[in-house]
Scaffold this active site. Sequence first.
Site, PDB file in Angstrom:
ATOM      1  N   HIS A 135      -5.185  13.890  26.244  1.00 28.72           N
ATOM      2  CA  HIS A 135      -3.510  13.884  26.551  1.00 28.72           C
ATOM      3  C   HIS A 135      -3.793  12.956  27.686  1.00 28.72           C
ATOM      4  O   HIS A 135      -4.536  12.783  27.980  1.00 28.72           O
ATOM      5  CB  HIS A 135      -2.712  14.977  26.596  1.00 28.72           C
ATOM      6  CG  HIS A 135      -3.529  15.624  27.598  1.00 28.72           C
ATOM      7  ND1 HIS A 135      -2.966  15.449  28.821  1.00 28.72           N
ATOM      8  CD2 HIS A 135      -4.390  16.984  28.119  1.00 28.72           C
ATOM      9  CE1 HIS A 135      -4.051  16.469  29.805  1.00 28.72           C
ATOM     10  NE2 HIS A 135      -4.659  16.797  30.041  1.00 28.72           N
ATOM     11  N   GLY A 136      -2.654  12.320  27.390  1.00 29.64           N
ATOM     12  CA  GLY A 136      -2.457  11.471  28.705  1.00 29.64           C
ATOM     13  C   GLY A 136      -1.989  12.677  29.875  1.00 29.64           C
ATOM     14  O   GLY A 136      -2.183  13.459  30.332  1.00 29.64           O
ATOM     15  N   GLN A 137      -1.861  11.826  31.361  1.00 28.57           N
ATOM     16  CA  GLN A 137      -2.264  11.798  32.641  1.00 28.57           C
ATOM     17  C   GLN A 137      -0.776  12.592  32.544  1.00 28.57           C
ATOM     18  O   GLN A 137       0.859  12.391  31.961  1.00 28.57           O
ATOM     19  CB  GLN A 137      -1.973  10.694  33.789  1.00 28.57           C
ATOM     20  CG  GLN A 137      -2.410  11.351  34.913  1.00 28.57           C
ATOM     21  CD  GLN A 137      -2.065  10.303  36.175  1.00 28.57           C
ATOM     22  OE1 GLN A 137      -1.230   9.795  35.999  1.00 28.57           O
ATOM     23  NE2 GLN A 137      -3.787   9.721  36.882  1.00 28.57           N
ATOM     24  N   THR A 138      -0.580  13.140  33.573  1.00 21.08           N
ATOM     25  CA  THR A 138       0.872  14.477  33.482  1.00 21.08           C
ATOM     26  C   THR A 138       0.491  14.648  35.515  1.00 21.08           C
ATOM     27  O   THR A 138      -0.864  13.955  35.966  1.00 21.08           O
ATOM     28  CB  THR A 138       0.554  16.139  33.883  1.00 21.08           C
ATOM     29  OG1 THR A 138      -0.663  16.213  34.411  1.00 21.08           O
ATOM     30  CG2 THR A 138       0.005  16.060  32.307  1.00 21.08           C
TER      31      THR A 138
ATOM     32  N   TRP B 248       0.296  16.505  37.355  1.00 15.97           N
ATOM     33  CA  TRP B 248      -0.631  17.732  37.621  1.00 15.97           C
ATOM     34  C   TRP B 248      -2.163  17.560  38.382  1.00 15.97           C
ATOM     35  O   TRP B 248      -3.164  17.441  38.614  1.00 15.97           O
ATOM     36  CB  TRP B 248      -0.657  18.490  36.983  1.00 15.97           C
ATOM     37  CG  TRP B 248       0.469  19.969  37.375  1.00 15.97           C
ATOM     38  CD1 TRP B 248       1.667  19.469  38.514  1.00 15.97           C
ATOM     39  CD2 TRP B 248       0.176  21.219  37.590  1.00 15.97           C
ATOM     40  NE1 TRP B 248       2.479  20.724  38.807  1.00 15.97           N
ATOM     41  CE2 TRP B 248       1.603  21.718  37.788  1.00 15.97           C
ATOM     42  CE3 TRP B 248      -0.493  22.280  36.735  1.00 15.97           C
ATOM     43  CZ2 TRP B 248       2.440  23.682  37.991  1.00 15.97           C
ATOM     44  CZ3 TRP B 248       0.044  23.813  36.678  1.00 15.97           C
ATOM     45  CH2 TRP B 248       1.516  24.284  37.338  1.00 15.97           C
ATOM     46  N   ASN B 249      -2.543  16.607  36.950  1.00 15.38           N
ATOM     47  CA  ASN B 249      -2.880  15.427  37.054  1.00 15.38           C
ATOM     48  C   ASN B 249      -3.257  14.656  37.775  1.00 15.38           C
ATOM     49  O   ASN B 249      -5.065  14.700  38.566  1.00 15.38           O
ATOM     50  CB  ASN B 249      -4.108  14.499  35.765  1.00 15.38           C
ATOM     51  CG  ASN B 249      -4.050  15.628  34.548  1.00 15.38           C
ATOM     52  OD1 ASN B 249      -3.427  15.017  33.051  1.00 15.38           O
ATOM     53  ND2 ASN B 249      -4.464  16.516  34.358  1.00 15.38           N
TER      54      ASN B 249
ATOM     55  N   GLU C 151      -5.502  24.253  26.056  1.00  9.66           N
ATOM     56  CA  GLU C 151      -6.735  24.453  27.114  1.00  9.66           C
ATOM     57  C   GLU C 151      -7.153  25.694  27.478  1.00  9.66           C
ATOM     58  O   GLU C 151      -6.291  26.411  27.138  1.00  9.66           O
ATOM     59  CB  GLU C 151      -6.237  23.423  28.680  1.00  9.66           C
ATOM     60  CG  GLU C 151      -6.857  22.665  29.480  1.00  9.66           C
ATOM     61  CD  GLU C 151      -8.181  22.211  29.273  1.00  9.66           C
ATOM     62  OE1 GLU C 151      -9.033  22.738  28.605  1.00  9.66           O
ATOM     63  OE2 GLU C 151      -8.657  20.895  29.905  1.00  9.66           O
TER      64      GLU C 151
ATOM     65  N   GLY D 149      -7.029  28.795  29.685  1.00  7.65           N
ATOM     66  CA  GLY D 149      -7.169  29.129  30.418  1.00  7.65           C
ATOM     67  C   GLY D 149      -6.778  29.846  31.650  1.00  7.65           C
ATOM     68  O   GLY D 149      -8.285  30.348  31.537  1.00  7.65           O
ATOM     69  N   TYR D 150      -6.814  29.544  33.093  1.00  8.31           N
ATOM     70  CA  TYR D 150      -7.065  29.118  33.904  1.00  8.31           C
ATOM     71  C   TYR D 150      -6.655  30.659  34.466  1.00  8.31           C
ATOM     72  O   TYR D 150      -6.914  30.724  36.112  1.00  8.31           O
ATOM     73  CB  TYR D 150      -7.095  28.127  35.338  1.00  8.31           C
ATOM     74  CG  TYR D 150      -8.026  26.704  35.035  1.00  8.31           C
ATOM     75  CD1 TYR D 150     -10.158  27.210  35.190  1.00  8.31           C
ATOM     76  CD2 TYR D 150      -7.794  25.514  34.175  1.00  8.31           C
ATOM     77  CE1 TYR D 150     -10.069  25.927  34.487  1.00  8.31           C
ATOM     78  CE2 TYR D 150      -8.556  24.297  33.983  1.00  8.31           C
ATOM     79  CZ  TYR D 150      -9.982  25.303  34.133  1.00  8.31           C
ATOM     80  OH  TYR D 150     -10.141  24.202  33.618  1.00  8.31           O
TER      81      TYR D 150
ATOM     82  N   HIS E 225      -7.085  19.101  24.679  1.00  6.30           N
ATOM     83  CA  HIS E 225      -6.823  18.597  26.151  1.00  6.30           C
ATOM     84  C   HIS E 225      -8.887  18.845  26.717  1.00  6.30           C
ATOM     85  O   HIS E 225      -9.902  19.011  26.144  1.00  6.30           O
ATOM     86  CB  HIS E 225      -7.196  19.599  26.879  1.00  6.30           C
ATOM     87  CG  HIS E 225      -5.486  20.153  26.148  1.00  6.30           C
ATOM     88  ND1 HIS E 225      -4.227  20.233  27.420  1.00  6.30           N
ATOM     89  CD2 HIS E 225      -4.489  21.193  25.051  1.00  6.30           C
ATOM     90  CE1 HIS E 225      -3.087  20.681  26.346  1.00  6.30           C
ATOM     91  NE2 HIS E 225      -3.815  21.220  25.333  1.00  6.30           N
TER      92      HIS E 225
END
Length: 198
Positions: free
Chosen positions: A10-13, A15-16, A83, A85-86, A149
Site C-alpha cells: 500500500h501507499g504511505q499513511t 503513521w508511515n 498486516e 498484528g502488533y 502490507h
Amino acid sequence: MGVRLVLLRHGQTAWNAEGRLQGQEDVPLNEKGLLQAASAATPVAVYQPVRIIASDLQRAAMTAQALGEVTGLEITYDSRLREIGYGQWEGRTRDEIGADVLAEVYESAENPRGVDGESLTDAAARTAEALAEIAASGKDGETIVVVTHGTVARAGVQHLLGVPHELWEGFRTMGNCHWLILEREPHRWQLVSYNLHA
C-alpha cells in the site's frame, strides 16, 4: 509459466511518515500515499491482471482502488492479507517501544509482537495460505495482483519459498507502493522480482 502473483504494498499513511507501527489499525492513505497509488497503478496494470485481491484495511483497499480505476477490475478483499498484528505496539514508534524491548522480541520469529500481538511465523503462515489459495484459483499464464502490507508480503513469500526463519531479516521490507513478482509453477514457487517501483 504458471500463475503470476504481483504483490503490491500500500501507499504511505500518516503513521508511515511518523514511523509508527500500524499493524491492524485501520489507517488511511495520506496525500502522498494517494499519489503513490495512482503512480503505481499504470505500471502494475501493464502486467494485465485478471483479478485484484486486497487486504480489507483501508490503506490497502485505497491502493487497490487506484489500480481498479486503471484496469476496470472489481476489487475483492481477504482479511488474511492484513498486516501483522502488533498488539500494544500499534500506534507507537520504535523509539517509544525501546531498542532493548524490540531486540528481545525480534530474537525469534515465534515471539508475539507487542505482548498481545501476532508472531511473525503466524502472520507468515496465514498470508502464505491466502497466497497459495489465490494462485491455485488462477489459470496458467494469468496474473493476479494482491495488495497487502510490507511485513506480511515479505514474510508470506519467505514462508512459501521455504526460507529459514533465521534468514528472514535478510529481506528488506518493500517501500510504499513497491511490488514483487512471484510465480507459482506446478512444483515450486519462484521469486522473480523484488521491491520494484514506478
